[in-house]
Design a protein around this motif. Structure first.
Motif, short mmCIF file in Angstrom:
data_model
loop_
_atom_site.label_atom_id
_atom_site.label_comp_id
_atom_site.label_asym_id
_atom_site.label_seq_id
_atom_site.Cartn_x
_atom_site.Cartn_y
_atom_site.Cartn_z
N ILE A 187 23.67 -7.22 17.07
CA ILE A 187 23.27 -6.74 15.74
C ILE A 187 21.88 -7.25 15.39
CG2 ILE A 187 23.75 -6.93 13.27
CD1 ILE A 187 26.71 -6.67 13.89
N HIS A 188 21.64 -8.53 15.65
CA HIS A 188 20.32 -9.08 15.37
C HIS A 188 19.26 -8.59 16.35
CE1 HIS A 188 22.74 -11.94 12.93
NE2 HIS A 188 21.69 -11.82 12.13
N GLU A 228 16.77 -5.98 22.56
CA GLU A 228 15.41 -5.64 22.17
C GLU A 228 14.71 -4.81 23.25
OE1 GLU A 228 16.43 -9.74 20.49
OE2 GLU A 228 16.54 -8.76 22.45
N ARG A 249 28.41 -3.20 9.09
CA ARG A 249 26.96 -3.22 9.25
C ARG A 249 26.48 -2.12 10.18
NH1 ARG A 249 25.94 -9.39 10.82
NH2 ARG A 249 28.09 -9.17 11.60
N LEU A 250 27.27 -1.84 11.21
CA LEU A 250 26.91 -0.81 12.18
C LEU A 250 28.08 0.15 12.36
CD1 LEU A 250 25.13 -2.79 15.06
CD2 LEU A 250 24.07 -1.56 13.17
N GLY A 265 15.99 -1.35 23.13
CA GLY A 265 15.40 -0.71 21.96
C GLY A 265 13.98 -0.25 22.22
N SER A 306 10.21 -3.82 18.52
CA SER A 306 11.41 -3.70 17.72
C SER A 306 11.30 -2.45 16.86
CB SER A 306 11.61 -4.92 16.83
OG SER A 306 12.68 -4.69 15.93
N ASN A 320 18.94 -5.47 16.86
CA ASN A 320 18.58 -4.16 16.31
C ASN A 320 19.16 -2.97 17.06
OD1 ASN A 320 17.00 -5.16 14.13
ND2 ASN A 320 15.29 -5.51 15.53
N HIS A 341 12.50 -1.60 14.22
CA HIS A 341 12.59 -1.80 12.79
C HIS A 341 11.36 -2.50 12.21
CE1 HIS A 341 16.75 -0.44 12.83
NE2 HIS A 341 16.86 -1.12 13.94
N HIS A 365 12.98 3.58 21.69
CA HIS A 365 12.22 3.79 20.45
C HIS A 365 10.72 3.63 20.62
CE1 HIS A 365 15.62 4.09 17.72
NE2 HIS A 365 16.15 2.99 18.23
N GLU A 372 21.77 0.20 17.24
CA GLU A 372 22.16 1.11 16.16
C GLU A 372 23.67 1.23 15.97
OE1 GLU A 372 18.05 1.63 16.11
OE2 GLU A 372 19.30 1.77 17.90
#
Length: 297
Positions: free
Chosen positions: A34-35, A214, A72-73, A217, A293, A37, A295, A221, A39
């Protein structure tokens, strides 16, 4: 469908030495991803060793993950098999609160025809109270969902996407070219994600995101430079994750990172000393702290 774009992590199920579920370690893993990032969480897939968990254990794990996740997710729950009626019966016993979709693997071992695969998924989608994501992994099922069957199923109002782990890029391109706009094409293999993204895939359900959220991600992304950098950073370690079967490799890596032990359940065995030493060496050359990241934009 936006909630299933990006990185879904195929969560491991940590065990203690006696084979029981290690809930404190599972909490560490959940907080780690979760930390990192991601989804959404994918619970009780192949990486979660669902084949060797009892129905009671699966229910307990799901309940625990809901508790720790605290909405949270989104949660995608693994529910598939080669007995269609058994899946429907199991579905009736599941608490679908806080479950946003199911991931359902194509029938394995009995190798149905394409018509049989389509009828199987249509029965599941008709019965399921949440959306269905198809899962095509011929390397495990020995049965491919061909692109024509995928496109047929994409028209079902309760089938929202496919996790494609066939490695057949021609097949994936035909899906991408002809699918409905709101049908999700998801990569089912970390290292082909960069290619899948280039043809229109909007996410990945990842094994290595358990360890390196990460980096995954950055692949899905990031701009072209970050995506290549992330992919190249995993070139050496990724094949080691599968050399003695998933999740043997990733659990060995996660033990090195202090997230959980490397215990698995029979018939799987913990990583051999040779594999462990090579994972250690490869991991020393991976640095996940300098990656994009999604986010931070």
């Amino acid at each position: 469908m936006k909630k299933f774009k990006g990185t879904g992590v195929a969560l491991v199920t940590p065990f203690t030495e006696d084979g029981s579920i290690d809930y404190p370690a599972l909490e560490r893993v959940i907080e780690h991803v979760i930390h990192g990032n991601v989804e959404y969480l994918v619970v009780q897939g192949t990486t979660g060793e669902s084949a060797t968990l009892s129905e009671t254990e699966k229910s307990e794990v799901l309940r625990f993950i809901k508790k720790i996740n605290r909405q949270r997710l989104p949660i995608v729950y693994g529910l598939g098999g080669n007995n269609t009626q058994a899946i429907l019966d199991t579905m009736n016993a599941i608490d679908f609160s806080e479950i946003d979709a199911i991931l359902s693997v194509s029938p394995y071992y009995n190798k149905p025809s394409q018509e049989g695969i389509a009828a199987h998924y249509e029965a599941i989608a008709d019965h399921c109270p949440v959306p269905v994501i198809l899962y095509n992994v011929p390397g495990r099922t020995m049965s491919n969902i061909n692109y024509k069957t995928t496109l047929r199923l994409a028209k079902h109002p309760n089938i929202i996407g496919i996790k494609e782990a066939s490695g057949n890029l021609d097949q994936c391109m035909r899906i991408a070219k002809n699918k409905p706009e709101d049908f999700l094409l998801l990569s089912g293999d970390d290292m082909t994600t960069i290619f899948m993204r280039s043809i229109g895939a909007e996410g990945v359900i990842s094994v290595l995101a358990n360890a390196y959220p990460e980096i995954i991600g950055s692949i899905i992304h990031g701009n072209a430079s970050y995506s290549k950098k992330g992919t190249f950073s995993l070139l050496e370690i990724n094949p080691l994750m599968y050399e003695e079967s998933n999740p043997v490799g990733v659990k060995c890596l996660m033990e090195k990172l202090g997230l959980c032990s490397d215990y698995v359940r029979l018939p799987l065995l913990r990583a051999s000393e040779d594999l462990k030493s090579r994972i250690d060496l490869a991991a020393n050359n991976v640095n996940s702290r300098h990656f994009y990241s999604p986010h931070l934009d």
